[in-house]
Design a protein around this motif. Structure first.
Motif, PDB file in Angstrom:
ATOM      1  N   ALA A  57      36.656  37.776  42.801  1.00  0.00           N
ATOM      2  CA  ALA A  57      36.226  36.711  43.878  1.00  0.00           C
ATOM      3  C   ALA A  57      34.776  37.108  44.181  1.00  0.00           C
ATOM      4  O   ALA A  57      33.812  36.215  44.311  1.00  0.00           O
ATOM      5  N   VAL A  58      34.524  38.054  44.642  1.00  0.00           N
ATOM      6  CA  VAL A  58      33.287  38.791  45.156  1.00  0.00           C
ATOM      7  C   VAL A  58      32.373  38.542  43.936  1.00  0.00           C
ATOM      8  O   VAL A  58      31.065  38.319  44.202  1.00  0.00           O
ATOM      9  N   ILE A  59      32.695  39.093  42.832  1.00  0.00           N
ATOM     10  CA  ILE A  59      31.623  39.011  41.611  1.00  0.00           C
ATOM     11  C   ILE A  59      31.214  37.487  41.413  1.00  0.00           C
ATOM     12  O   ILE A  59      30.081  37.083  41.174  1.00  0.00           O
ATOM     13  N   GLY A  60      32.421  36.542  41.563  1.00  0.00           N
ATOM     14  CA  GLY A  60      31.977  35.072  41.297  1.00  0.00           C
ATOM     15  C   GLY A  60      31.142  34.605  42.317  1.00  0.00           C
ATOM     16  O   GLY A  60      30.110  33.965  42.103  1.00  0.00           O
ATOM     17  N   ILE A  61      31.122  34.883  43.598  1.00  0.00           N
ATOM     18  CA  ILE A  61      30.287  34.355  44.910  1.00  0.00           C
ATOM     19  C   ILE A  61      29.005  35.143  44.499  1.00  0.00           C
ATOM     20  O   ILE A  61      27.784  34.551  44.786  1.00  0.00           O
ATOM     21  N   ALA A  98      32.664  25.479  51.465  1.00  0.00           N
ATOM     22  CA  ALA A  98      34.061  24.978  50.982  1.00  0.00           C
ATOM     23  C   ALA A  98      35.070  26.057  50.300  1.00  0.00           C
ATOM     24  O   ALA A  98      36.287  26.196  50.776  1.00  0.00           O
ATOM     25  N   VAL A  99      34.350  27.137  49.814  1.00  0.00           N
ATOM     26  CA  VAL A  99      35.035  28.242  49.500  1.00  0.00           C
ATOM     27  C   VAL A  99      35.519  29.019  50.509  1.00  0.00           C
ATOM     28  O   VAL A  99      36.601  29.615  50.679  1.00  0.00           O
ATOM     29  N   GLN A 124      43.941  30.971  41.920  1.00  0.00           N
ATOM     30  CA  GLN A 124      44.277  32.028  42.755  1.00  0.00           C
ATOM     31  C   GLN A 124      43.121  33.206  42.929  1.00  0.00           C
ATOM     32  O   GLN A 124      42.954  33.995  44.050  1.00  0.00           O
ATOM     33  N   THR A 125      42.174  32.933  42.185  1.00  0.00           N
ATOM     34  CA  THR A 125      41.077  34.101  42.088  1.00  0.00           C
ATOM     35  C   THR A 125      39.702  33.583  43.062  1.00  0.00           C
ATOM     36  O   THR A 125      39.596  34.248  44.211  1.00  0.00           O
ATOM     37  N   LEU A 126      39.705  32.222  42.802  1.00  0.00           N
ATOM     38  CA  LEU A 126      38.780  31.640  43.795  1.00  0.00           C
ATOM     39  C   LEU A 126      38.789  30.310  43.775  1.00  0.00           C
ATOM     40  O   LEU A 126      38.828  29.466  42.815  1.00  0.00           O
ATOM     41  N   ARG A 127      38.861  29.669  44.826  1.00  0.00           N
ATOM     42  CA  ARG A 127      38.842  28.058  44.860  1.00  0.00           C
ATOM     43  C   ARG A 127      38.093  27.566  46.086  1.00  0.00           C
ATOM     44  O   ARG A 127      37.685  28.385  46.990  1.00  0.00           O
ATOM     45  N   ALA A 128      37.811  26.264  46.087  1.00  0.00           N
ATOM     46  CA  ALA A 128      37.147  25.577  47.304  1.00  0.00           C
ATOM     47  C   ALA A 128      38.116  24.517  47.872  1.00  0.00           C
ATOM     48  O   ALA A 128      39.064  23.996  47.123  1.00  0.00           O
ATOM     49  N   ALA A 143      35.746  34.965  51.579  1.00  0.00           N
ATOM     50  CA  ALA A 143      35.370  33.698  52.491  1.00  0.00           C
ATOM     51  C   ALA A 143      34.300  34.183  53.333  1.00  0.00           C
ATOM     52  O   ALA A 143      33.278  33.171  53.484  1.00  0.00           O
ATOM     53  N   TRP A 144      33.958  35.214  53.947  1.00  0.00           N
ATOM     54  CA  TRP A 144      32.977  35.514  54.864  1.00  0.00           C
ATOM     55  C   TRP A 144      31.730  35.858  53.845  1.00  0.00           C
ATOM     56  O   TRP A 144      30.499  35.517  54.245  1.00  0.00           O
ATOM     57  N   LEU A 145      32.047  36.447  52.822  1.00  0.00           N
ATOM     58  CA  LEU A 145      30.733  36.518  51.754  1.00  0.00           C
ATOM     59  C   LEU A 145      30.238  35.090  51.302  1.00  0.00           C
ATOM     60  O   LEU A 145      28.993  34.861  51.245  1.00  0.00           O
ATOM     61  N   ALA A 146      31.113  34.402  50.948  1.00  0.00           N
ATOM     62  CA  ALA A 146      30.665  32.871  50.732  1.00  0.00           C
ATOM     63  C   ALA A 146      29.694  32.180  51.723  1.00  0.00           C
ATOM     64  O   ALA A 146      29.169  31.574  51.502  1.00  0.00           O
ATOM     65  N   ALA A 147      30.368  32.498  52.917  1.00  0.00           N
ATOM     66  CA  ALA A 147      29.671  31.992  54.138  1.00  0.00           C
ATOM     67  C   ALA A 147      28.370  32.313  54.296  1.00  0.00           C
ATOM     68  O   ALA A 147      27.280  31.963  54.708  1.00  0.00           O
TER      69      ALA A 147
END
Length: 245
Positions: free
Chosen positions: A177-181, A210-211, A43-47, A223-227
């Protein structure tokens, strides 16, 4: 210098184990699947699920590397530097499947982090020992192992967040999620720069995209941070390629 025969056989055995264990799980249906394991705390971060299709390419690279170092490769500084670390990391791929199948959450974290760190260490040693390896060593040793190392880098971050969430240590908040990315971008970018390897960066960017696909509905900021992070890594990879040319 001749190659230690026992080492070459252990590399081959590690590859057989890494491929055979998920195949056995798929056919014998034992334990939890990787998807079931991850769903406990994703639920925190997935791909997005399609990202894991990269394993087809990773397995192909593993097999090519194992055959090459066993039958064709001379004992070069590159091979000496990465052979033993590759045994640890590739064996870890199969061990992680067993840990997740039996829901050993913290063991899964230890396995994937040690596998990633050991393989990155080996690749850094190889770069120091042979900054310009022969093309066949790049094609059949450095590139397959760099692809695996890159994927293990982003998979480690997601695995850690998954287990922390499943254990109730963190909540599935946007901040985590932001920390993880951010950690993935920082670690991946630094290691990619040290290795000078677009191949290492490619699976990390693939995973970050994929995230974005998986999180754009529920966590659009993440999502946009991951992109954006993926684009930074792609730009870095392209810059490396241009510099070589």
């Amino acid at each position: 210098m001749t190659r230690p025969p026992g080492r070459s056989l252990l590399v081959l055995l590690a590859v057989v184990v890494a491929i055979a264990i998920p195949a056995l799980q798929a056919t014998q249906d034992f334990g939890m699947t990787a998807q079931e394991f991850s769903s406990q705390g994703d639920q925190t971060l997935r791909a997005a699920g399609y990202a894991f299709s990269i394993w087809g390419l990773i397995y192909f690279g593993m097999v090519a590397y194992a055959i090459y170092q066993l039958t064709l490769a001379p004992e070069t500084p590159t091979l000496r530097a990465v052979a033993w670390p590759s045994v640890v990391a590739i064996s870890g791929c199969g061990a992680w499947i067993l840990a997740s199948a039996f829901n050993q959450q913290w063991l899964s974290v230890a396995i994937i982090v040690v596998s990633a760190a050991t393989l990155i260490w080996g690749l850094l040693r190889a770069r120091a020992a042979a900054p310009r390896p022969a093309f066949r060593d790049k094609l059949l040793i450095v590139w397959p192992l760099s692809l695996l190392a890159g994927w293990l880098t982003i998979a480690s971050a997601i695995n850690i967040l998954t287990v922390l969430t499943a254990q109730g240590i963190i909540s599935p908040a946007l901040s985590w999620a932001v920390i993880g990315i951010t950690v993935v971008l920082t670690v991946g970018g630094f290691v990619g720069w040290r290795l000078g390897s677009p191949v290492y960066l490619a699976p990390i960017a693939w995973g970050l995209i994929a995230v974005y696909v998986a999180e754009q509905a529920d966590k659009p900021v993440a999502a946009w941070l991951a992109a954006g992070a993926a684009l930074v890594l792609v730009a870095g990879a392209l810059a490396m390629l241009r510099k070589r040319r």
